[in-house]
Enzyme design. Structure first.
Site, PDB file in Angstrom:
ATOM      1  N   HIS A  57       3.699 -24.747  72.462  1.00  0.00           N
ATOM      2  CA  HIS A  57       5.125 -25.375  73.118  1.00  0.00           C
ATOM      3  C   HIS A  57       4.909 -25.730  74.426  1.00  0.00           C
ATOM      4  CE1 HIS A  57       7.519 -24.502  69.433  1.00  0.00           C
ATOM      5  NE2 HIS A  57       6.975 -23.247  69.280  1.00  0.00           N
TER       6      HIS A  57
ATOM      7  N   HIS B 171      16.057 -25.341  67.817  1.00  0.00           N
ATOM      8  CA  HIS B 171      15.478 -26.232  66.847  1.00  0.00           C
ATOM      9  C   HIS B 171      16.433 -27.797  66.464  1.00  0.00           C
ATOM     10  CE1 HIS B 171      13.609 -22.729  64.330  1.00  0.00           C
ATOM     11  NE2 HIS B 171      12.872 -23.233  65.415  1.00  0.00           N
TER      12      HIS B 171
END
Length: 418
Positions: free
Chosen positions: A392, A257
């Site tokens: 992703h 993240h």
């Protein structure tokens, strides 16, 4: 189209300038798209098993369906045959069985209609609506309108400059929680909404979210992103300590993240520069610092290659599996900062991360990518039991050769990636 920030900054020897690398990215993207088509099912898209097939008990999943609409929209804009019907299928599902017609908003799955309504899911629905609208898909504008209304009515906190987290089905019982993960994906959605709708309020919201989480929160923590807070913004350091492998809210901090926030921050900067010609000076600094912390604390933290899942509050490895999305987001962060700065260090990381993905994650036997592996590269299921979804990985094949702004779908419409 011309990216005002990137072309002259890319080193002449960069892989991104090489036609062979661009062709490899395109080929890998096509392979991922072919694999993901199997996730189509009645009522939306479901999670594939490790062998690439839908399990008998598969359920349509709201998050996956929204992600698939976005990903197959990008593929349609690339001119890949067979992808538009998948976008249409996903939009129909999001306007049909996945949509709560009684209270508004969307279900994670129709079989559990009373699950809480998460900002995380609704950010992806808004992203899907923006992508489908750009394509002109039937129902796209309706989906976009419904999603933006929900975000503005229930999730956006003007006072705080962030998204609220979750509610009961009828929008009562707001959760006593503020989370970085949902706001991170809301930043991506806000950038797309600003570009597709032309409403600058969404860019202002993306700016405010990044300022709060990146500049005000991550900065004082060595640019490591604390993720869990209550509604009074008290850091919950022990949150999910008994659930360290939670897939959305794990204990500790998540280096993947840090990387994802890094590339979103530089994209917000690019959007502001594109609109006004000016952006806060802290954005580039903070973006670079975030990726630096991600790589310092996440890469080979246990002595073996790959970005690990989480670290503890002393920056030590906690959950060490290598999730596919972590590597994908680190690739995107490295290449976005390479385009922004021209620094050879980012080229080195970009190559190293793709080499790791090619060796450890690309599944040549069953297709797609392995969702996670352990330190030795063996398939693991500590956090993610099923196969990796498209979102992703596919974006990691598209982002390297597109500008930092506008959003990926609009950039694809205006340029040719090969």
């Amino acid at each position: 189209m011309t990216d005002l920030l990137s072309p002259m900054l890319l080193p002449e020897t960069s892989w991104v300038r090489r036609s062979a690398h661009r062709l490899w990215l395109a080929a890998e993207g096509r392979r991922l798209l072919r694999f993901a088509q199997a996730s189509r099912m009645e009522g939306g898209f479901g999670a594939l098993g490790r062998d690439g097939s839908l399990p008998r008990d598969a359920q349509p999943d709201g998050i996956l369906t929204a992600r698939m609409v976005h990903a197959f929209s990008m593929a349609t804009l690339q001119g890949i045959p067979g992808c538009l019907p998948l976008v249409q299928h996903g939009v129909a599902a999001l306007l049909g069985p996945l949509h709560d017609k009684d209270h508004g908003g969307w279900f994670e799955t129709p079989s559990a209609p009373n699950n809480r309504k998460q900002a995380y899911l609704h950010a992806f629905v808004a992203l899907a609506g923006s992508s489908a609208t750009l394509l002109g898909v039937e129902g796209g504008e309706k989906l976009l309108s419904l999603a933006t209304e929900i975000l503005e009515t229930h999730y956006w906190s003007e006072e705080e400059g962030v998204m609220r987290e979750s509610f009961a089905r009828d929008w009562s019982d707001e959760e006593d929680y503020r989370g970085a993960n949902a706001n991170m994906h809301s930043t991506e959605a806000c950038l797309a909404l600003a570009d597709i709708t032309g409403n600058d309020e969404w860019l202002k919201r993306a700016h405010r979210i990044v300022h709060r989480f990146v500049h005000e929160i991550a900065g004082p923590h060595d640019y490591c992103m604390p993720e869990h807070f209550n509604r009074d913004w008290v850091l919950l350091r022990d949150y999910n300590k008994d659930k360290p492998t939670d897939s959305l809210r794990p204990y500790g901090m998540t280096p993947g993240h840090f990387a994802e926030w890094a590339h979103l921050t530089v994209k917000v900067e690019a959007a502001l520069l594109r609109r006004d010609g000016v952006a806060p000076g802290w954005m580039l600094h903070d973006s670079r610092a975030l990726l630096d912390s991600a790589l310092r604390y996440g890469w080979a933290a246990d002595g073996k290659p790959g970005m690990i899942y989480t670290i503890d509050w002393d920056h030590k490895p906690h959950v060490t599996v290598r999730a596919h999305w972590v590597q994908a987001e680190a690739v995107t962060a490295a290449v976005n900062l390479l385009k922004r700065t021209g620094s050879p260090a980012y080229e080195t990381w970009y190559r190293k991360l793709w080499d790791y993905i090619a060796e450890a994650l690309i599944d040549h036997e069953h297709g797609g990518w392995r969702n996670e592996v352990d330190a030795d590269g063996h398939i693991s299921g500590e956090v993610y039991a099923d196969k990796a979804d498209l979102y992703h990985a596919f974006q990691a094949t598209v982002a390297p050769i597109l500008p930092l702004s506008p959003c990926l779908t609009l950039a694809l419409r205006e340029s040719d990636i090969v």
